[in-house]
Design a protein around this motif. Structure first.
Motif, PDB file in Angstrom:
ATOM      1  N   SER A   1       0.810  -1.218   0.000  1.00  0.00           N
ATOM      2  CA  SER A   1       0.000   0.000   0.000  1.00  0.00           C
ATOM      3  C   SER A   1       0.843   1.268   0.000  1.00  0.00           C
ATOM      4  O   SER A   1       0.352   2.341  -0.351  1.00  0.00           O
ATOM      5  CB  SER A   1      -0.935  -0.003   1.215  1.00  0.00           C
TER       6      SER A   1
ATOM      7  N   ALA B   1      -3.345   6.648  -0.337  1.00  0.00           N
ATOM      8  CA  ALA B   1      -4.662   6.015  -0.337  1.00  0.00           C
ATOM      9  C   ALA B   1      -5.670   7.023   0.178  1.00  0.00           C
ATOM     10  O   ALA B   1      -5.632   7.401   1.358  1.00  0.00           O
ATOM     11  CB  ALA B   1      -4.647   4.765   0.533  1.00  0.00           C
TER      12      ALA B   1
ATOM     13  N   ARG C   1      -6.092   4.888  -4.903  1.00  0.00           N
ATOM     14  CA  ARG C   1      -4.718   5.136  -4.476  1.00  0.00           C
ATOM     15  C   ARG C   1      -3.981   5.847  -5.604  1.00  0.00           C
ATOM     16  O   ARG C   1      -3.980   5.382  -6.752  1.00  0.00           O
ATOM     17  CB  ARG C   1      -4.019   3.822  -4.131  1.00  0.00           C
TER      18      ARG C   1
END
Length: 639
Positions: A46, A410, A417
């Protein structure tokens, strides 16, 4: 090979009782997904700001992909070119083959001689994971990672207990494949041994009536292990041996009217021998806030070429690499879970190249040292930052500084994202470009300078359809200076700037509980300094994939479609050396592969596949044609 196989099996058998002797083994711990090769230490997905693709063993099994080169053909941003089954080259985002760094279990696999890694049918049966990182990676991995990294992880012992299995497959072109593995994991460590063997009679690359087929035989052994010496101190190793023997055809020395007449039936054969290995030690300090990692790795590669069984020429390369990485948790927690982390790396390498085709000396060495610094940060607002700097000290070239910065955000309460990245990378001239020699045709240029590139990208990742679909899109551009190219009888740096720009799309969609769809698309505009198309860089590449489950999930069928358009190749077939061949457009093509599998029992699976289902006649380079329609059937077992 037989002695090596027996020795490895004996070692594994001796260690298995030690590893699995504990009465209890730990449960498998599920951690956040990470990009293992994305930084000086693994990066949480992420927070990673560059475009990347991960192929797992399950992906390869479902598509029944048996070679790494075929697994990479549908990855966005990659161009895969085969000139016969025994020689496949891979480019990323318009870079050359020596701009792509290949890692096998963390060990550099690129040959110091050619600067690249030859994907000559590298088998995928013992591959656990393939990471493809697109964009400059020199700050993390040093020179020759200017356009990206392909990081291959072989089978590891990750599941507690003892496990073993294997596969057999037979098919067209006289192909026979067999593989086996055994692995064990206990409370403090694990070990895995795998073996793969493949025999193929092949096709006649020259397509000469009555010509000899070009065989391609492989044997691969892999051994990996790790052990927790004490709480906080672990050690491990990797070892991979690969033997290959293959036949190939020569090319015409005179100009011919058609590319069909360029490749000539010739009794050329070659033997390739590769060894990769590493020893590593990890030690935690300051209650886990600091992590030391020491790695000693190396590779040996040899290639012996024969003409009608008579030795023709040979070459060998060797790499020795020692690296220290220290990572510190800036937020005071455990370094493996830290949200703020600083890492430093110290590295020293020696590359050696030997060849029977030499002018003067036939053995060359070069040394390099480097220091790198990297920051990784994750913030509560969804922002991830990665920034790094590397200084390389070379004994042959001028010292170089490379840098990289990337960020991902994000958006709160949204399945969106945003990504952005920029970086500078370098590519050192290959040993052959510097010192290579072919009588009457080529002599290396020891005055070559490293190539330098500046690259930028913007991307977005969107999850939609209630989490069942993921779409990734990336815009990228790169400018290369001091590009090295062949010129007459030598190589030289070209003045001016060569440009690459384009965009990538990647979509995965679980349409229903039993149907999964996927698509990739790459638009690439790669130009030389004078505005001409860069050869073997298709402007359009489209991949479509559909997998349907049946029999309550016991079976599945997968179809892969690949479309390539506006690809260019150099017309060597109608050019008399040392003239520079024209670069012209190759015919567009579409290929379709089909694969199926069915679980006969909980431990036994029946597999089948058809390559090039509609028998498309296509070329990825002038004079060379892709594999025709070929069917295979096999069995897979695991316990």
């Amino acid at each position: 090979m037989f002695r090596t196989t027996v020795s490895l099996i004996a070692i594994t058998a001796a260690l298995l009782p030690v590893i699995v002797s504990a009465e209890e083994v730990p449960e498998t711990v599920i951690l956040d997904q990470v990009v293992l090769s994305g930084g000086l230490s693994p990066v949480v997905e992420s927070a990673y700001g560059r475009a990347y693709t991960v192929l797992t063993a399950e992906d390869l099994q479902q598509r029944r992909v048996t070679t790494v080169q075929d697994a990479l053909r549908t990855v966005p941003g990659l161009s895969v070119t085969s000139t016969g089954e025994s020689l496949t080259s891979i480019r990323i985002r318009g870079g050359e083959t020596n701009h792509v760094l290949v890692l096998i279990d963390g060990v550099e696999a690129n040959s110091p001689g050619s600067g690249d890694y030859t994907f000559s049918g590298m088998l995928a049966e013992d591959i656990e994971r393939i990471e493809v990182l697109r964009g400059p990676q020199s700050t993390i991995h040093g020179a020759n990672a200017a356009s990206g990294v392909i990081s291959i992880t072989t089978r590891q012992a990750r599941t507690p207990g003892l496990h073993y299995g294997g596969t057999v497959e037979v098919g067209g072109l006289g192909t026979r494949t067999a593989s086996a593995y055994v692995q064990a994991r206990g409370e403090r460590g694990g070990i895995s041994l795998s073996a793969v063997s493949r025999r193929s009679d092949g096709e006649d690359t020259s397509r000469t009536p009555g010509g000899d087929t070009d065989f391609n035989d492989h044997d691969t052994l892999g051994l990996t292990g790790s052990y927790e010496l004490t709480d906080g101190i672990s050690a491990g190793f990797t070892l991979r041996r690969r033997w290959q023997e293959y036949g190939y055809d020569g090319t015409s020395w005179t100009a011919v009217d058609s590319p069909d007449d360029y490749v000539i039936d010739t009794p050329f054969t070659a033997k390739r021998n590769e060894t990769y290995g590493s020893l590593w030690l990890e030690a935690e300090a300051l209650e886990g806030r600091f992590l030391h990692r020491f790695i000693l790795s190396g590779s040996n590669q040899t290639a012996d070429h024969f003409n009608a069984g008579v030795p023709d020429y040979d070459d060998a390369s060797r790499l020795r690499d020692i690296k220290y990485t220290g990572s510190w948790a800036l937020d005071g927690g455990h370094v493996r879970d830290a949200q703020q982390k600083l890492s430093v790396a110290l590295q020293a390498k020696r590359e050696t190249y030997e060849t029977s085709n030499a002018y003067g000396a036939n053995r060359y060495e070069r040394d390099s040292k480097s220091v790198a610094l990297e920051y990784q940060g994750q913030f509560d607002n969804g922002l991830g930052i990665q920034a790094g700097l590397r200084r390389s000290f070379n004994d042959v070239f001028r010292d170089a500084t490379t840098w990289s910065i990337a960020g991902a955000w994000a958006l709160p309460d949204r399945d969106l994202r945003l990504r952005a990245a920029a970086g500078k990378a370098t590519v050192n001239p290959t040993m052959f470009e510097l010192y290579g020699y072919t009588s009457g045709t080529y002599r290396g240029n020891p005055d070559l300078r490293p190539e330098t590139s500046h690259s930028y990208e913007l991307g977005v990742d969107w999850t939609f359809a209630e989490g069942r679909a993921n779409l990734g899109a990336t815009l990228f551009t790169s400018k290369v200076e001091d590009m090295i190219t062949g010129a007459g009888t030598t190589s030289q740096n070209i003045s001016g700037t060569s440009t690459r720009k384009g965009f990538e799309l990647e979509l995965d969609y679980d349409a229903t509980d039993w149907l999964r769809l996927g698509a990739t698309y790459t638009y690439m505009d790669a130009r030389t300094e004078d505005g001409k198309p860069v050869p073997r860089q298709p402007r359009h590449q489209l991949g479509l994939r559909a997998t349907a489950d049946f029999a309550q999930g016991r079976g599945s069928v997968t179809a892969d479609l690949r479309y390539v358009a506006d690809n260019y190749g150099q017309e060597w077939f109608n050019t008399v050396w040392p003239a520079i061949p024209a670069t012209t457009k190759l015919p567009d093509f579409v290929t379709v592969n089909l694969a199926a599998q069915y679980d006969l029992t909980d431990n036994l699976r029946l597999t089948g596949r058809v390559v090039n289902l509609f028998d498309e006649d296509y070329s990825e380079a002038w004079g060379y044609y892709g594999q025709g329609r070929t069917a295979y059937v096999g069995l897979t077992a695991q316990w």
